[in-house]
Motif scaffolding. Structure first.
Motif, PDB file in Angstrom:
ATOM      1  N   TRP A  15     -23.431  25.500 -15.312  1.00  0.00           N
ATOM      2  CA  TRP A  15     -22.573  24.316 -15.268  1.00  0.00           C
ATOM      3  C   TRP A  15     -21.545  24.402 -16.395  1.00  0.00           C
ATOM      4  O   TRP A  15     -21.736  25.131 -17.372  1.00  0.00           O
ATOM      5  CB  TRP A  15     -23.402  23.048 -15.465  1.00  0.00           C
ATOM      6  CG  TRP A  15     -24.200  22.623 -14.278  1.00  0.00           C
ATOM      7  CD1 TRP A  15     -25.546  22.814 -14.074  1.00  0.00           C
ATOM      8  CD2 TRP A  15     -23.724  21.921 -13.130  1.00  0.00           C
ATOM      9  NE1 TRP A  15     -25.925  22.277 -12.874  1.00  0.00           N
ATOM     10  CE2 TRP A  15     -24.823  21.715 -12.273  1.00  0.00           C
ATOM     11  CE3 TRP A  15     -22.479  21.432 -12.741  1.00  0.00           C
ATOM     12  CZ2 TRP A  15     -24.717  21.050 -11.049  1.00  0.00           C
ATOM     13  CZ3 TRP A  15     -22.367  20.771 -11.532  1.00  0.00           C
ATOM     14  CH2 TRP A  15     -23.468  20.591 -10.696  1.00  0.00           C
ATOM     15  N   SER A  16     -20.495  23.617 -16.286  1.00  0.00           N
ATOM     16  CA  SER A  16     -19.566  23.446 -17.399  1.00  0.00           C
ATOM     17  C   SER A  16     -20.331  22.809 -18.551  1.00  0.00           C
ATOM     18  O   SER A  16     -21.486  22.409 -18.402  1.00  0.00           O
ATOM     19  CB  SER A  16     -18.415  22.518 -16.995  1.00  0.00           C
ATOM     20  OG  SER A  16     -17.708  23.046 -15.912  1.00  0.00           O
ATOM     21  N   SER A  17     -19.669  22.646 -19.680  1.00  0.00           N
ATOM     22  CA  SER A  17     -20.329  22.032 -20.830  1.00  0.00           C
ATOM     23  C   SER A  17     -20.673  20.570 -20.528  1.00  0.00           C
ATOM     24  O   SER A  17     -20.059  19.931 -19.660  1.00  0.00           O
ATOM     25  CB  SER A  17     -19.428  22.091 -22.057  1.00  0.00           C
ATOM     26  OG  SER A  17     -18.349  21.184 -21.913  1.00  0.00           O
ATOM     27  N   GLU A  18     -21.642  20.055 -21.246  1.00  0.00           N
ATOM     28  CA  GLU A  18     -22.041  18.665 -21.074  1.00  0.00           C
ATOM     29  C   GLU A  18     -20.857  17.726 -21.309  1.00  0.00           C
ATOM     30  O   GLU A  18     -20.691  16.737 -20.599  1.00  0.00           O
ATOM     31  CB  GLU A  18     -23.188  18.340 -22.033  1.00  0.00           C
ATOM     32  CG  GLU A  18     -23.812  16.988 -21.777  1.00  0.00           C
ATOM     33  CD  GLU A  18     -25.079  16.775 -22.574  1.00  0.00           C
ATOM     34  OE1 GLU A  18     -25.123  15.798 -23.334  1.00  0.00           O
ATOM     35  OE2 GLU A  18     -26.016  17.585 -22.430  1.00  0.00           O
ATOM     36  N   GLU A  19     -20.016  18.051 -22.287  1.00  0.00           N
ATOM     37  CA  GLU A  19     -18.855  17.222 -22.590  1.00  0.00           C
ATOM     38  C   GLU A  19     -17.876  17.193 -21.414  1.00  0.00           C
ATOM     39  O   GLU A  19     -17.356  16.135 -21.058  1.00  0.00           O
ATOM     40  CB  GLU A  19     -18.138  17.719 -23.856  1.00  0.00           C
ATOM     41  CG  GLU A  19     -18.958  17.583 -25.129  1.00  0.00           C
ATOM     42  CD  GLU A  19     -20.055  18.644 -25.279  1.00  0.00           C
ATOM     43  OE1 GLU A  19     -19.950  19.748 -24.667  1.00  0.00           O
ATOM     44  OE2 GLU A  19     -21.045  18.351 -25.988  1.00  0.00           O
ATOM     45  N   GLU A  20     -17.615  18.352 -20.821  1.00  0.00           N
ATOM     46  CA  GLU A  20     -16.700  18.414 -19.672  1.00  0.00           C
ATOM     47  C   GLU A  20     -17.259  17.664 -18.474  1.00  0.00           C
ATOM     48  O   GLU A  20     -16.536  16.934 -17.792  1.00  0.00           O
ATOM     49  CB  GLU A  20     -16.413  19.865 -19.289  1.00  0.00           C
ATOM     50  CG  GLU A  20     -15.570  20.610 -20.309  1.00  0.00           C
ATOM     51  CD  GLU A  20     -15.488  22.096 -20.009  1.00  0.00           C
ATOM     52  OE1 GLU A  20     -14.370  22.637 -20.126  1.00  0.00           O
ATOM     53  OE2 GLU A  20     -16.514  22.718 -19.671  1.00  0.00           O
ATOM     54  N   LEU A  21     -18.545  17.827 -18.220  1.00  0.00           N
ATOM     55  CA  LEU A  21     -19.170  17.119 -17.104  1.00  0.00           C
ATOM     56  C   LEU A  21     -19.184  15.611 -17.349  1.00  0.00           C
ATOM     57  O   LEU A  21     -18.942  14.826 -16.424  1.00  0.00           O
ATOM     58  CB  LEU A  21     -20.584  17.639 -16.867  1.00  0.00           C
ATOM     59  CG  LEU A  21     -20.667  19.060 -16.302  1.00  0.00           C
ATOM     60  CD1 LEU A  21     -22.091  19.600 -16.400  1.00  0.00           C
ATOM     61  CD2 LEU A  21     -20.157  19.109 -14.872  1.00  0.00           C
ATOM     62  N   ALA A  22     -19.433  15.206 -18.582  1.00  0.00           N
ATOM     63  CA  ALA A  22     -19.416  13.781 -18.919  1.00  0.00           C
ATOM     64  C   ALA A  22     -18.023  13.195 -18.720  1.00  0.00           C
ATOM     65  O   ALA A  22     -17.869  12.077 -18.200  1.00  0.00           O
ATOM     66  CB  ALA A  22     -19.893  13.559 -20.353  1.00  0.00           C
ATOM     67  N   GLU A  23     -17.004  13.951 -19.095  1.00  0.00           N
ATOM     68  CA  GLU A  23     -15.623  13.491 -18.915  1.00  0.00           C
ATOM     69  C   GLU A  23     -15.273  13.374 -17.432  1.00  0.00           C
ATOM     70  O   GLU A  23     -14.681  12.377 -17.000  1.00  0.00           O
ATOM     71  CB  GLU A  23     -14.666  14.458 -19.615  1.00  0.00           C
ATOM     72  CG  GLU A  23     -13.219  14.005 -19.590  1.00  0.00           C
ATOM     73  CD  GLU A  23     -12.317  14.950 -20.358  1.00  0.00           C
ATOM     74  OE1 GLU A  23     -11.242  15.278 -19.821  1.00  0.00           O
ATOM     75  OE2 GLU A  23     -12.681  15.352 -21.478  1.00  0.00           O
ATOM     76  N   GLN A  24     -15.633  14.391 -16.648  1.00  0.00           N
ATOM     77  CA  GLN A  24     -15.371  14.343 -15.210  1.00  0.00           C
ATOM     78  C   GLN A  24     -16.120  13.178 -14.571  1.00  0.00           C
ATOM     79  O   GLN A  24     -15.550  12.413 -13.779  1.00  0.00           O
ATOM     80  CB  GLN A  24     -15.766  15.655 -14.525  1.00  0.00           C
ATOM     81  CG  GLN A  24     -15.480  15.651 -13.027  1.00  0.00           C
ATOM     82  CD  GLN A  24     -15.812  16.970 -12.348  1.00  0.00           C
ATOM     83  OE1 GLN A  24     -16.336  17.899 -12.969  1.00  0.00           O
ATOM     84  NE2 GLN A  24     -15.502  17.062 -11.063  1.00  0.00           N
ATOM     85  N   ALA A  25     -17.393  13.015 -14.913  1.00  0.00           N
ATOM     86  CA  ALA A  25     -18.190  11.923 -14.350  1.00  0.00           C
ATOM     87  C   ALA A  25     -17.600  10.568 -14.728  1.00  0.00           C
ATOM     88  O   ALA A  25     -17.525   9.664 -13.886  1.00  0.00           O
ATOM     89  CB  ALA A  25     -19.640  12.033 -14.817  1.00  0.00           C
ATOM     90  N   ALA A  26     -17.173  10.415 -15.970  1.00  0.00           N
ATOM     91  CA  ALA A  26     -16.593   9.135 -16.412  1.00  0.00           C
ATOM     92  C   ALA A  26     -15.330   8.817 -15.624  1.00  0.00           C
ATOM     93  O   ALA A  26     -15.138   7.674 -15.186  1.00  0.00           O
ATOM     94  CB  ALA A  26     -16.302   9.178 -17.912  1.00  0.00           C
TER      95      ALA A  26
END
Length: 173
Positions: A15-26
């Motif tokens: 997966w992408s980094s947790e930060e990138e996934l959190a940004e996309q999800a937000a």
């Protein structure tokens, strides 16, 4: 404007980094929540509602799917509402959990000739709607859910993922 408290956990490599996934999800879930509030009249509490998203793989989601749905195979996304609600009803402080499997998302994106991020965005919207009581067991429910997904995805700049298809009900999966 609805407030969300999104908790992200990455439990599988690739997966992408947790930060990138959190940004996309937000981004995705904020657009979805705004649409539900504005266009569908979905009420939200004054405080943020919590959503948990687990980014995992086929092996883990297969086990979860077998345990909770009796289907011993991987799937793309699963949703677990914290409290059962119907569309248009007030959610509690914890909305629920969304679990997404990377390998299935990759495979489906390739089969659909879509980018990974576009397909992931669609599945996040799909999983989020399930937390609000949307479903696709019956054809009329599937039509309503797919129409709502399509309008949210349009707000995110994505085309209709169901164009040219009959509604997909859960009995077919």
């Amino acid at each position: 404007m609805p407030q969300l408290d999104i908790q992200v956990s990455v439990e599988e490599t690739g997966w992408s980094s947790e930060e990138e996934l959190a940004e996309q999800a937000a981004t995705v879930l904020s657009v979805a929540a705004d649409y539900l509030a504005d266009a569908e009249g979905q009420p939200f509490p004054a405080h943020p509602v919590e959503v948990s998203i687990v980014f995992t793989g086929d092996e883990d989601i297969r086990a979860i799917n077998a345990e909770w749905r009796g289907k011993d195979k991987p799937t793309n996304v699963l949703s677990f509402p914290a409290y059962p609600i119907a569309p248009g009803k007030m959610p509690g402080p914890m909305l629920g959990d969304i679990v997404v499997a990377r390998e299935t998302v990759e495979r489906e994106a390739a089969e659909l000739d879509k980018s990974f991020d576009a397909h992931l965005t669609h599945l996040l919207v799909h999983g989020f709607l399930h937390l609000f009581g949307y479903d696709h067991i019956q054809n009329d429910e599937a039509e309503q859910m797919e129409a709502t997904e399509t309008r949210i995805l349009a707000k995110l700049g994505l085309s209709d993922p169901y164009a040219g298809q009959d509604p997909i009900n859960d009995l077919e999966r």
